[in-house]
Design an enzyme around this catalytic site. Structure first.
Site, PDB file in Angstrom:
ATOM      1  N   HIS A   1      -6.348  -6.095  -1.997  1.00 24.11           N
ATOM      2  CA  HIS A   1      -5.241  -5.231  -1.610  1.00 24.11           C
ATOM      3  C   HIS A   1      -4.217  -5.977  -0.749  1.00 24.11           C
ATOM      4  O   HIS A   1      -3.022  -5.731  -0.838  1.00 24.11           O
ATOM      5  CB  HIS A   1      -5.819  -4.049  -0.826  1.00 24.11           C
TER       6      HIS A   1
ATOM      7  N   SER B   1       0.821  -1.202   0.000  1.00 23.19           N
ATOM      8  CA  SER B   1       0.000   0.000   0.000  1.00 23.19           C
ATOM      9  C   SER B   1       0.865   1.265   0.000  1.00 23.19           C
ATOM     10  O   SER B   1       1.689   1.447  -0.888  1.00 23.19           O
ATOM     11  CB  SER B   1      -0.971  -0.049   1.184  1.00 23.19           C
TER      12      SER B   1
ATOM     13  N   ASP C   1      -8.080  -5.671  -6.162  1.00 24.40           N
ATOM     14  CA  ASP C   1      -7.928  -4.413  -5.428  1.00 24.40           C
ATOM     15  C   ASP C   1      -8.275  -3.239  -6.329  1.00 24.40           C
ATOM     16  O   ASP C   1      -7.878  -3.203  -7.491  1.00 24.40           O
ATOM     17  CB  ASP C   1      -6.488  -4.281  -4.942  1.00 24.40           C
TER      18      ASP C   1
END
Length: 478
Positions: free
Chosen positions: A447, A191, A390
């Protein structure tokens, strides 16, 4: 909620690894204190590393270390929790994991994703994770920047501060205190760590090339970024296509032709602010970065959030805003007094700190991909991977910035065929690779790839650590 925000998030049989662990009852471990004084930027820096060894926590079968690194005039404190390898700790590589956010704790990454255990529904006990990244590596999860998780002190406001705190301070002192772990070192995370990892890894790379008297040369070998925000200027060009077509591997979250037309206009406006943000002109860049947060965020995040879908997994609804996942068991565990006594902490734990997140608002839309080519040229192994379900840091944008990267072998990389990637005989994704740069799309993962596809994630990281991506045969058995 901001873009990229997530808690960026052998010797044992699988039967044993599924065992229930009653966590901790032992007395507080003894603390070993390591004090260091060194010169940095013409200043005398004093630092203290306090290390203790929890027992009975998470994975009692391996040696573990936790503690605080205190440094600087304002006494910043980094918290870390490290587990030795389940296989051969004396010879296995060393991995550092950084969760993104900014402001989300790596401890949540440890318990929710790729660490040695998972917290049970009682919030007090744990179950061993058979797909822990400690299977063939010594792994350290670090809470940074200050204010994140169990770490304390004044927060940084960008990647320069993050990199400086990490290399000449924390990592130097850690490897002086624990030289046995300074071998085949990899920096990994997900991330917003798409910002952290290039900055930190490049600072280590730079420091190794200009060692000062008394410095430790860190045995840096590679880096891995999962569903990262690394080159916003390129990545944001592709949100509209992902939202309206699914890019061939996901269900399109937006089906309205009118909305898709509007998203094309949003792309043009977003690109203009991102260009200013990354112009290198101080006044224009500051204004551009602030504008990009608003223009790009509203342009894409607004329409997506209106669908009610989880921005970290387009297949499901967002059940628990703002993070969409229920991490309450992990939070309860990390707030347990016995657990905290074993870890050497005494403070309330939260998964993500939104104050720290806000402090990075002008850093959010900056590019960090340009730090990678010099490391590629020097042989550092680089893996960029992304779960294809994601939205927030989607695989399409990640693939495009990797393909656009200006490095010595960009033409050869882009000419390389995409090939099926298998783990334990099962096809789990698609790989494009040349020399020491690799892009892996992980199928049916959001994600947090280690959460959604733990076996694939373990196979992937073991390949990276073993240098298998540099070879022709890539199928592994975990």
């Amino acid at each position: 909620m901001k873009w990229g925000y997530l808690a960026g998030f052998a010797g044992l049989s699988k039967a044993v690894l599924g065992a229930f662990v009653n966590d901790p009852v032992e007395e507080t471990p003894t603390v070993a204190s390591h004090k260091h004084t060194f010169q940095y930027r013409n200043q005398t820096v004093e630092a203290t590393l306090n290390i203790q060894s929890p027992s009975g926590l998470c994975d009692p079968s391996v040696k573990q270390h936790s503690g605080y690194f205190t440094f600087g005039k304002d006494k910043k404190q980094y918290f870390f929790w490290m587990f030795e390898s389940r296989s051969d700790p004396a010879n296995d590589p060393m991995v550092m994991w950084l969760t993104g956010g900014p402001g989300c704790s790596s401890m949540t990454g440890l318990l929710f994703e790729n660490g040695p255990c998972k917290v049970n529904t009682d919030g007090k006990s744990t179950t061993l994770n058979p797909y822990s990244w400690t299977t063939k590596a010594n792994v350290m999860w670090v809470d940074q920047p200050p204010g994140t998780g169990f770490s304390k002190g004044a927060s940084d406001f960008g990647e320069d501060g993050v990199a400086e705190d990490m290399y000449p301070e924390f990592l130097q002192v850690f490897f002086k205190a624990k030289p046995e772990y300074n071998k085949r070192f990899f920096v990994t995370g997900e991330s917003y760590a798409g910002h952290y990892i290039p900055a930190v890894t490049h600072r280590i790379f730079e420091g190794n090339s200009k060692l000062q008297e008394g410095d430790v040369k860190i045995d840096l070998r590679g880096m891995g970024i999962g569903n990262g925000l690394t080159d916003p200027q390129e990545q944001y060009k592709w949100y509209q296509e992902y939202m309206c077509t699914g890019a061939g591997h996901a269900t399109p979250p937006i089906n309205s032709s009118a909305e898709c037309t509007a998203l094309k206009a949003a792309t043009v406006a977003c690109e203009a602010t991102l260009k200013a943000c990354n112009s290198g002109v101080p006044v224009a860049a500051k204004a551009g970065c602030g504008a990009a947060m608003e223009v790009c965020g509203l342009g894409f995040q607004g329409p997506y959030m209106a669908t009610g879908l989880n921005p970290y997994d387009v297949r499901i609804k967002c059940d628990k805003p703002p993070l969409c996942y229920d991490m309450s068991n992990d939070v309860s565990y990390l707030n347990d007094k016995d657990v905290q006594r074993q870890l050497g902490v005494d403070m309330p734990f939260q998964s993500c700190n939104f104050v720290v997140n806000k402090a990075f608002s002008l850093d959010f839309m900056k590019n960090y991909h340009m730090l990678i080519p010099p490391m590629l040229a020097a042989g550092i192994d680089v893996l960029i991977y992304a779960g294809d379900q994601d939205f927030v840091c989607n695989w399409l944008g990640n693939e495009k910035w990797v393909q656009a990267l200006d490095w010595d072998h960009s033409k050869e990389f882009n000419a390389a065929a995409k090939t099926p990637y298998k783990v334990s005989g099962k096809e789990v994704g698609e790989l494009q690779s040349f020399a020491n740069l690799h892009f892996l799309r992980v199928a049916q993962a959001g994600h947090m790839v280690p959460l959604d596809q733990p076996e694939a994630a373990l196979g992937m990281v073991n390949d990276l650590l073993a240098g298998a991506f540099l070879k022709s045969e890539l199928e592994v058995v975990v």
